[in-house]
Design an enzyme around this catalytic site. Structure first.
Site, PDB file in Angstrom:
ATOM      1  N   TRP A 202       0.849  -1.201   0.000  1.00  0.00           N
ATOM      2  CA  TRP A 202       0.000   0.000   0.000  1.00  0.00           C
ATOM      3  C   TRP A 202       0.884   1.251   0.000  1.00  0.00           C
ATOM      4  CZ3 TRP A 202      -0.901   3.622   4.184  1.00  0.00           C
ATOM      5  CH2 TRP A 202      -1.895   4.568   3.863  1.00  0.00           C
ATOM      6  N   ASP A 369     -16.090  11.439  -1.995  1.00  0.00           N
ATOM      7  CA  ASP A 369     -15.462  10.156  -1.636  1.00  0.00           C
ATOM      8  C   ASP A 369     -16.194   9.559  -0.437  1.00  0.00           C
ATOM      9  OD1 ASP A 369     -13.085   8.228  -0.839  1.00  0.00           O
ATOM     10  OD2 ASP A 369     -12.492   9.067  -2.773  1.00  0.00           O
ATOM     11  N   ASP A 370     -15.525   8.715   0.304  1.00  0.00           N
ATOM     12  CA  ASP A 370     -16.095   7.961   1.430  1.00  0.00           C
ATOM     13  C   ASP A 370     -16.774   8.877   2.455  1.00  0.00           C
ATOM     14  OD1 ASP A 370     -16.652   5.901   3.111  1.00  0.00           O
ATOM     15  OD2 ASP A 370     -14.584   5.243   3.375  1.00  0.00           O
ATOM     16  N   ARG A 446      -9.304  -3.409   8.138  1.00  0.00           N
ATOM     17  CA  ARG A 446     -10.049  -2.136   8.051  1.00  0.00           C
ATOM     18  C   ARG A 446     -11.492  -2.309   8.542  1.00  0.00           C
ATOM     19  NH1 ARG A 446     -11.428   2.499   3.629  1.00  0.00           N
ATOM     20  NH2 ARG A 446     -10.384   4.173   4.692  1.00  0.00           N
ATOM     21  N   LYS A 479     -16.318   6.053  -8.329  1.00  0.00           N
ATOM     22  CA  LYS A 479     -15.050   5.445  -7.898  1.00  0.00           C
ATOM     23  C   LYS A 479     -15.411   4.174  -7.140  1.00  0.00           C
ATOM     24  CE  LYS A 479     -11.095   6.474  -4.860  1.00  0.00           C
ATOM     25  NZ  LYS A 479     -10.532   7.530  -4.010  1.00  0.00           N
ATOM     26  N   TRP A 480     -14.995   3.043  -7.685  1.00  0.00           N
ATOM     27  CA  TRP A 480     -15.369   1.723  -7.137  1.00  0.00           C
ATOM     28  C   TRP A 480     -14.169   1.185  -6.356  1.00  0.00           C
ATOM     29  CZ3 TRP A 480     -19.691  -1.501  -9.115  1.00  0.00           C
ATOM     30  CH2 TRP A 480     -19.669  -2.818  -8.627  1.00  0.00           C
ATOM     31  N   ASP A 481     -14.298   1.171  -5.026  1.00  0.00           N
ATOM     32  CA  ASP A 481     -13.154   0.840  -4.180  1.00  0.00           C
ATOM     33  C   ASP A 481     -13.233  -0.593  -3.662  1.00  0.00           C
ATOM     34  OD1 ASP A 481     -10.805   1.321  -2.777  1.00  0.00           O
ATOM     35  OD2 ASP A 481     -11.534   3.193  -1.907  1.00  0.00           O
ATOM     36  N   MET A 482     -12.131  -1.094  -3.117  1.00  0.00           N
ATOM     37  CA  MET A 482     -12.070  -2.450  -2.545  1.00  0.00           C
ATOM     38  C   MET A 482     -10.877  -2.456  -1.600  1.00  0.00           C
ATOM     39  SD  MET A 482     -10.704  -5.743  -2.738  1.00  0.00           S
ATOM     40  CE  MET A 482     -11.258  -7.406  -2.779  1.00  0.00           C
ATOM     41  N   CYS A 529     -10.453   1.081  -7.964  1.00  0.00           N
ATOM     42  CA  CYS A 529      -9.539   1.455  -6.874  1.00  0.00           C
ATOM     43  C   CYS A 529      -9.551   0.287  -5.907  1.00  0.00           C
ATOM     44  CB  CYS A 529     -10.051   2.719  -6.186  1.00  0.00           C
ATOM     45  SG  CYS A 529      -9.098   3.215  -4.741  1.00  0.00           S
ATOM     46  N   ASP A 551      -2.634   5.176  -3.458  1.00  0.00           N
ATOM     47  CA  ASP A 551      -3.088   6.195  -2.511  1.00  0.00           C
ATOM     48  C   ASP A 551      -1.974   7.197  -2.244  1.00  0.00           C
ATOM     49  OD1 ASP A 551      -5.661   5.466  -2.152  1.00  0.00           O
ATOM     50  OD2 ASP A 551      -5.408   4.524  -0.188  1.00  0.00           O
TER      51      ASP A 551
END
Ligand code: GLA
Length: 782
Positions: A202, A369-370, A446, A479-482, A529, A551
């Site tokens: 990361w 975003d989040d 997380r 924005k498709w995060d994982m 992402c 990131d």
């Protein structure tokens, strides 16, 4: 083009040849893969020089059959290998039969030539929207066990790419366990090839590692449940002496986002084998009678024009035959993302304020975003509950997107659809919808778990909940995060004997979801992402045209990382943002100009609390945005070339017709008393005449600190009020570089730049080039 004649198969692209033949025994002998060679006259005569010459098998190796004492599978270059008949190297397939045996004996049965796009049933694959690629299917049979193996090859001539996948069909009456079904096997004559892999973690994705493999094997693989930031599936195999511009190099990748495996192995007899595909570790697929299983598609290219030639093939291939949909060639908008600007502390008011500032500097899209849904004030809750948080957004996504649109900006949103927090209504209602071993403690990452996408009911939930989100306002970007790697891999819906299929089936499920949603919302620009670059691969790029590659927004890290990404991926797939300093990942301070100069080569945006900035910085950002808009087409879709890559980093991007180019030079650290630098362009038309200009910039007197007193008529205290006032009204002029030269001269003689500051004086003729300093150069054909 594919020629099939007298048991010989020749696959040709514009610049490469790939050849193999059927041996007497029915095996496939790999003959050649490399630069294009002429094979004239009778094909059997023409390939005689490429056929391996063996009179007796090596001592202590095995003969495939007593009928041919010269033939040992362990010392043959093969298109396909299995265990058990003498080839003890890395196999393409590994199967346990119903009787417990692990021996495979696949022999040639038939072939078919067609012209068609790859058409894998459940996995994404390459395609052509023009002329379909030539397609060769080789069918092999293991008659003792009733298994059929198809090797599929596709030839993309213009980008010098051949893709390949493997399909296993169980024609027996019994179930077999497939322990590996790889995508490609490439046998090379000789040893001491260099394997280049891209490893990291990361915020440290894509560090380049090189290993000369002279004996044994080197493995590059991921076991995270993603293609991973630990080891990307794109690798290179080259001669040890290959350089950027000359020498043999193979570029190899997979169209897959799960666990992968690449291995370079040197045999006992001076040959090297490369294999790649789904990681056999943790994989076991029960293939019942009548069923078939397909491997992911492998992508292969070869160039003798060094790494630059190989990258250019890969870039063309990814741009034209992987990325698809409305956004394939469309200019991508300049965005402002709220993450580093506000993290979870977002609200309608704050986002509108960000939007206003964004509009002022010319940004086109605001991304929330989040933090906008459920009770999401940190990362401990609410993933899975995709309902807007009314305290933060009292007018919902609809109201907010309206307000953002009213400012003249498009609106985008962040989602993480594959995940669920334990603290969520979804998990409370359906604990079995997450991957995990029932009644066992679960490892945490997380604070979230991964939804069991092997299940169609869970896939349908994800599709429905995302459909609702995407319709909840005027959303033009997602924005498709994982953000978690897999652990406790287990699906409560699958039988114990099928648990080795979970990761593969997860991706089959995910691809179904991604296909459904991207087809239903073709206007939305999707960005992949996974904690940055934990899933940067060709599988994702088949659905989403761009991916957040790290990131880490630190300009120095980015210039190295984007250089490394560029070996296998075009810049139109990499997103890059300018963020604040000290940088949030490294605490490093780099000039705003360098942050822009580097990010401008990717799909560009900001991740910045703009309303907090002073006028100077806002004006600089406005200039950056207008420069980017002017050259957007060139920067996003031009041909990208790496230049030097040491203390000085150089890139050049060139328009398709070679009429325009932009060059970058970034310095890591200042070498004291080193005034002279050159910039070398790449990719220009040698005989054309170009103008060459720098992108002029004024220099803030603060950059000289105390030293300014050497010339100032009054004393200016470093950090004092006078310095602050003066720096606002007066800037030192930057150097002006304007030359006219041929492409040849710019590329091979280079441009001797104005002298850099070296402690002896400052004037308009001196280049202010501190640590992490950089310049952009614009070249235009006259
Ligand atoms: C990941 C992404 C970031 C940001 C956060 C939000 O870390 O990589 O860009 O979206 O999630 O939680």
């Amino acid at each position: 083009m594919i020629k099939a004649e007298k048991s010989i198969f020749i696959l040709e692209t514009e610049k490469t040849t790939y050849a193999f033949r059927i041996t007497k025994s029915g095996h496939l002998e790999h003959l050649y893969y490399g630069r294009k060679i002429a094979l004239a006259g009778d094909i059997e005569t023409a390939i005689e020089s490429l056929v391996e010459k063996n009179a007796f098998a090596p001592g202590n190796s095995l003969n495939y059959t007593q009928d041919d004492l010269s033939f040992s599978l362990e010392d043959m270059s093969l298109e396909m290998s299995g265990y058990g008949k003498g080839d003890i190297r890395e196999p393409l397939v590994d199967i346990v039969h119903a009787d417990g045996s692990m021996t495979c004996d696949f022999l040639f049965d038939s072939f078919k030539l067609t012209k068609e796009n790859p058409n894998l049933k459940v996995l994404p694959c390459s395609y052509s929207d023009g002329v379909a690629p030539d397609h060769l299917t080789i069918t092999l049979l293991d008659k003792y066990y009733g298994l059929k193996l198809e090797l599929h090859y596709f030839v993309y001539s213009k980008c010098n790419v051949i893709t390949r996948y493997t399909k296993l069909i169980n024609e027996s009456r019994e179930c077999v366990s497939v322990r590996r079904l790889l995508s490609t096997q490439l046998d090379l004559f000789g040893t001491n090839f260099k394997l280049t892999t891209f490893n990291g973690a990361w915020t440290r994705e894509f560090c380049k590692n090189e290993t000369i493999v002279s004996a044994g094997k080197v493995i590059n693989s991921s076991f995270t449940g993603t293609s991973s930031n630990r080891a990307n599936p794109f690798v290179m195999v080259s001669d040890a002496a290959t350089t950027e511009d000359a020498g043999l190099v193979f570029g190899l990748n997979l169209v897959y986002s799960g666990n992968h495996y690449e291995c370079l192995e040197v045999s006992a007899y001076g040959k090297t084998r490369f294999v790649a595909g789904m990681n056999p570790e943790g994989f076991c697929y029960k293939l019942s009678a009548g069923e078939c299983l397909e491997s992911p598609e492998a992508v292969m290219t070869v160039s003798v024009d060094g790494f630059d030639g190989m990258s250019s093939n890969m870039h063309k291939f990814v741009r034209n035959h992987i990325v698809r949909g409305e956004w394939k060639h469309k200019p991508r908008p300049i965005l402002l993302n709220s993450w580093e600007a506000a993290y979870f502390k977002i609200s309608e008011q704050k986002l509108v304020k960000l939007g206003r500032a964004a509009k002022l500097v010319g940004i086109e899209l605001l991304v929330m975003d989040d933090g906008w849904f459920g009770k999401r004030n940190d990362d401990t809750s609410s993933l899975g509950d995709w309902k807007v948080n009314r305290e933060k957004l009292p007018h919902g996504v609809k109201g907010l997107s309206k307000k953002i649109n009213a400012l003249g900006l498009d609106f985008g949103i962040w989602v993480e659809p594959e995940m669920v927090n334990v603290d969520s209504d979804l998990f409370r209602k359906h604990p079995d919808w997450a991957l995990g071993i029932p009644d066992h403690p679960h490892s945490e990452g997380r604070n979230q778990r991964i939804l069991d996408l092997t299940r169609t009911d869970v896939q349908d939930y994800v599709i429905e909940s995302m459909r609702d989100v995407f319709k909840s306002g005027n959303i033009s970007y997602v924005k498709w995060d994982m953000n978690r790697i897999m652990s406790d891999v287990y699906s409560s819906k699958l039988a114990p004997e099928n648990q080795g299929e979970v990761v593969y089936r997860y991706y089959v499920g995910l691809y179904r979801i991604m296909k459904t949603l991207t087809e239903e919302f073709p206007h939305i620009l999707f960005e992949g992402c996974a904690s940055g670059g934990n899933r940067f691969d060709l599988g994702i790029l088949c659905y989403f045209p761009q991916i957040w590659c790290s990131d880490d927004t630190d300009a120095l890290y980015r210039v190295r990382a984007m250089t490394n990404y560029s070996y296998g991926y075009p810049m139109s797939t990499l997103t890059a943002h300018v963020s604040n300093c000290p940088n949030h990942q490294t605490l490093r301070v780099t000039p705003l100009s360098t942050r822009f100069n580097v990010a401008a080569f990717g799909i560009f945006g900001y991740e910045f609390n703009l309303p907090d900035l002073g006028l100077d910085e806002l004006l600089e950002i406005r200039r950056q945005v207008s420069f980017y808009k002017k050259y957007r087409e060139l920067l996003q879709y031009g041909d990208f070339h790496r230049g030097r890559c040491d203390n000085l980093h150089e890139w050049t991007v060139v328009s398709k017709d070679k009429s325009q180019a932009i060059g970058l030079q970034v310095q890591e650290l200042v070498e004291p008393n080193t005034r002279s630098h050159q910039y070398f362009a790449k990719g220009l038309e040698p005989n054309a005449v170009y103008t060459f200009e720098n992108n002029p910039a004024k220099v803030n007197i603060k950059a000289f600190g105390d030293l300014i007193n050497y010339v100032a008529p009054v004393h200016i205290k470093n950090g004092g009020m006078l310095q602050s006032v003066l720096s606002k009204v007066y800037k030192l002029p930057g150097e002006v570089e304007q030359y006219t030269a041929t492409g040849d001269s710019l590329m091979y003689a280079g441009v001797k730049l104005s002298q850099a500051f070296a402690g002896t004086g400052i004037s308009g003729d001196v280049r202010f080039f501190p640590d992490f300093g950089s310049r952009l150069y614009v070249m235009k054909k006259k």
